[in-house]
Scaffold this motif. Structure first.
Motif, PDB file in Angstrom:
ATOM      1  N   PRO A  28      47.270  42.952  38.129  1.00 46.10           N
ATOM      2  CA  PRO A  28      47.983  41.741  38.782  1.00 46.10           C
ATOM      3  C   PRO A  28      47.174  41.258  40.247  1.00 46.10           C
ATOM      4  O   PRO A  28      47.082  42.522  41.406  1.00 46.10           O
ATOM      5  CB  PRO A  28      49.321  41.972  39.008  1.00 46.10           C
ATOM      6  CG  PRO A  28      49.738  43.215  38.357  1.00 46.10           C
ATOM      7  CD  PRO A  28      48.309  43.968  38.099  1.00 46.10           C
ATOM      8  N   TYR A  29      46.884  40.358  40.526  1.00 48.45           N
ATOM      9  CA  TYR A  29      46.313  39.829  41.463  1.00 48.45           C
ATOM     10  C   TYR A  29      44.991  40.280  42.170  1.00 48.45           C
ATOM     11  O   TYR A  29      44.738  40.391  43.432  1.00 48.45           O
ATOM     12  CB  TYR A  29      47.139  39.457  42.481  1.00 48.45           C
ATOM     13  CG  TYR A  29      48.454  38.831  42.315  1.00 48.45           C
ATOM     14  CD1 TYR A  29      48.612  37.405  42.024  1.00 48.45           C
ATOM     15  CD2 TYR A  29      49.655  39.838  42.152  1.00 48.45           C
ATOM     16  CE1 TYR A  29      49.572  37.115  41.331  1.00 48.45           C
ATOM     17  CE2 TYR A  29      50.562  38.901  41.564  1.00 48.45           C
ATOM     18  CZ  TYR A  29      50.771  37.382  41.149  1.00 48.45           C
ATOM     19  OH  TYR A  29      51.774  36.934  40.664  1.00 48.45           O
ATOM     20  N   PHE A  30      44.094  41.278  41.157  1.00 51.99           N
ATOM     21  CA  PHE A  30      43.233  42.163  41.757  1.00 51.99           C
ATOM     22  C   PHE A  30      42.078  42.185  40.538  1.00 51.99           C
ATOM     23  O   PHE A  30      42.264  42.174  39.382  1.00 51.99           O
ATOM     24  CB  PHE A  30      43.962  43.643  41.723  1.00 51.99           C
ATOM     25  CG  PHE A  30      42.817  44.502  42.246  1.00 51.99           C
ATOM     26  CD1 PHE A  30      42.240  44.424  43.399  1.00 51.99           C
ATOM     27  CD2 PHE A  30      42.391  45.676  41.422  1.00 51.99           C
ATOM     28  CE1 PHE A  30      41.188  45.254  43.829  1.00 51.99           C
ATOM     29  CE2 PHE A  30      41.404  46.483  41.672  1.00 51.99           C
ATOM     30  CZ  PHE A  30      40.909  46.462  42.982  1.00 51.99           C
ATOM     31  N   VAL A  31      40.801  41.753  41.283  1.00 50.59           N
ATOM     32  CA  VAL A  31      39.590  41.824  40.393  1.00 50.59           C
ATOM     33  C   VAL A  31      38.790  42.950  41.239  1.00 50.59           C
ATOM     34  O   VAL A  31      38.582  42.782  42.346  1.00 50.59           O
ATOM     35  CB  VAL A  31      38.870  40.509  40.518  1.00 50.59           C
ATOM     36  CG1 VAL A  31      37.644  40.738  39.820  1.00 50.59           C
ATOM     37  CG2 VAL A  31      39.643  39.376  39.725  1.00 50.59           C
ATOM     38  N   SER A  32      38.446  43.984  40.249  1.00 50.71           N
ATOM     39  CA  SER A  32      37.622  45.192  41.072  1.00 50.71           C
ATOM     40  C   SER A  32      36.263  44.813  40.950  1.00 50.71           C
ATOM     41  O   SER A  32      35.678  43.830  40.173  1.00 50.71           O
ATOM     42  CB  SER A  32      38.059  46.413  40.317  1.00 50.71           C
ATOM     43  OG  SER A  32      37.518  46.324  39.093  1.00 50.71           O
ATOM     44  N   ASP A  60      33.654  32.318  40.826  1.00 51.09           N
ATOM     45  CA  ASP A  60      34.648  31.366  40.512  1.00 51.09           C
ATOM     46  C   ASP A  60      35.846  32.171  39.897  1.00 51.09           C
ATOM     47  O   ASP A  60      36.923  31.850  39.986  1.00 51.09           O
ATOM     48  CB  ASP A  60      34.282  30.192  40.055  1.00 51.09           C
ATOM     49  CG  ASP A  60      33.460  29.337  41.325  1.00 51.09           C
ATOM     50  OD1 ASP A  60      33.462  29.786  42.350  1.00 51.09           O
ATOM     51  OD2 ASP A  60      32.729  28.545  40.943  1.00 51.09           O
ATOM     52  N   ALA A  61      35.339  32.624  38.684  1.00 53.29           N
ATOM     53  CA  ALA A  61      36.293  33.127  37.660  1.00 53.29           C
ATOM     54  C   ALA A  61      37.024  34.343  38.275  1.00 53.29           C
ATOM     55  O   ALA A  61      38.360  34.458  38.294  1.00 53.29           O
ATOM     56  CB  ALA A  61      35.665  33.812  36.499  1.00 53.29           C
ATOM     57  N   SER A  62      36.628  35.083  39.161  1.00 53.86           N
ATOM     58  CA  SER A  62      37.045  36.241  39.696  1.00 53.86           C
ATOM     59  C   SER A  62      38.088  35.719  40.998  1.00 53.86           C
ATOM     60  O   SER A  62      39.097  36.220  40.978  1.00 53.86           O
ATOM     61  CB  SER A  62      36.158  36.833  40.515  1.00 53.86           C
ATOM     62  OG  SER A  62      35.054  37.833  39.626  1.00 53.86           O
ATOM     63  N   LEU A 108      32.429  32.922  31.354  1.00 53.31           N
ATOM     64  CA  LEU A 108      31.424  32.368  30.390  1.00 53.31           C
ATOM     65  C   LEU A 108      31.528  30.875  30.298  1.00 53.31           C
ATOM     66  O   LEU A 108      30.729  30.064  30.100  1.00 53.31           O
ATOM     67  CB  LEU A 108      31.564  33.107  29.060  1.00 53.31           C
ATOM     68  CG  LEU A 108      31.157  34.547  28.966  1.00 53.31           C
ATOM     69  CD1 LEU A 108      31.396  35.135  27.873  1.00 53.31           C
ATOM     70  CD2 LEU A 108      29.570  34.723  29.477  1.00 53.31           C
ATOM     71  N   ASN A 109      32.746  30.412  30.310  1.00 53.89           N
ATOM     72  CA  ASN A 109      33.244  28.672  30.029  1.00 53.89           C
ATOM     73  C   ASN A 109      32.755  27.924  31.207  1.00 53.89           C
ATOM     74  O   ASN A 109      32.117  26.916  31.185  1.00 53.89           O
ATOM     75  CB  ASN A 109      34.605  28.909  29.794  1.00 53.89           C
ATOM     76  CG  ASN A 109      35.150  29.054  28.289  1.00 53.89           C
ATOM     77  OD1 ASN A 109      34.269  28.955  27.412  1.00 53.89           O
ATOM     78  ND2 ASN A 109      36.319  29.460  28.260  1.00 53.89           N
ATOM     79  N   LEU A 110      32.738  28.687  32.554  1.00 55.78           N
ATOM     80  CA  LEU A 110      32.339  28.169  33.577  1.00 55.78           C
ATOM     81  C   LEU A 110      30.990  27.977  33.821  1.00 55.78           C
ATOM     82  O   LEU A 110      30.437  26.789  34.253  1.00 55.78           O
ATOM     83  CB  LEU A 110      33.072  28.638  34.977  1.00 55.78           C
ATOM     84  CG  LEU A 110      34.276  28.798  35.347  1.00 55.78           C
ATOM     85  CD1 LEU A 110      34.757  29.812  36.393  1.00 55.78           C
ATOM     86  CD2 LEU A 110      34.632  27.285  35.638  1.00 55.78           C
ATOM     87  N   MET A 111      29.955  28.754  33.168  1.00 53.04           N
ATOM     88  CA  MET A 111      28.535  28.779  33.244  1.00 53.04           C
ATOM     89  C   MET A 111      27.986  27.968  32.071  1.00 53.04           C
ATOM     90  O   MET A 111      26.952  27.801  31.753  1.00 53.04           O
ATOM     91  CB  MET A 111      28.099  30.001  33.262  1.00 53.04           C
ATOM     92  CG  MET A 111      28.272  31.211  32.313  1.00 53.04           C
ATOM     93  SD  MET A 111      27.323  32.681  32.476  1.00 53.04           S
ATOM     94  CE  MET A 111      28.388  33.597  33.650  1.00 53.04           C
TER      95      MET A 111
END
Length: 134
Positions: free
Chosen positions: A16-20, A54-56, A79-82
């Motif tokens: 939750p709320y964390f991108v490592s 941006d995804a992160s 992948l969708n953003l790029m």
């Protein structure tokens, strides 16, 4: 599941709320799928890294949901953003393509991935056979 920046730093929606960064939630990768940067259709010289960033940033504001909004969704958004391969990405397409094109990092990684499933299947089949023979 994580996605690398162009410099090889793995980004993983680990909770939750964390991108490592380079510290995946379930340990070191056992399997990888090398993507082709030439298939990025977004504009700009740093489209790959911008999409991963941006995804992160988006996933740093999301609650982790094991079934619906998880690390696979984070990678799909990048992948969708790029606009990778001009495909609409989601958890199902990622799963299919990773199974199809992914490579194990070692024989040990293959065993680590499939041994628990094989043992569980063996136990189920053994119990089923024993109960059937009674």
């Amino acid at each position: 599941m994580g996605i690398c920046t162009s410099t090889g730093v793995i980004r993983d929606f680990a909770g939750p709320y964390f991108v490592s960064e380079d510290n995946m939630a379930f340990g070191k990768p056992a399997k990888y799928w090398k993507l082709d940067p030439a298939r990025v259709y977004a504009s700009g010289p740093n489209a790959w890294d911008t999409a991963v960033h941006d995804a992160s940033e988006e996933y740093k504001h999301r609650m982790h949901n094991l079934c619906c909004d998880n690390c696979h969704s984070h990678v799909a958004l990048a992948l969708n953003l790029m606009r990778y391969n001009n495909t609409s990405w989601n958890m199902v397409t990622l799963c299919f393509f990773c199974l199809l094109y992914g490579k194990y990092v070692s024989a040990g990684a293959f065993v680590k991935t499939w041994l628990p499933f094989g043992l569980l299947l063996g136990i189920i089949l053994t119990v089923s056979l024993v109960l059937h023979l009674r």
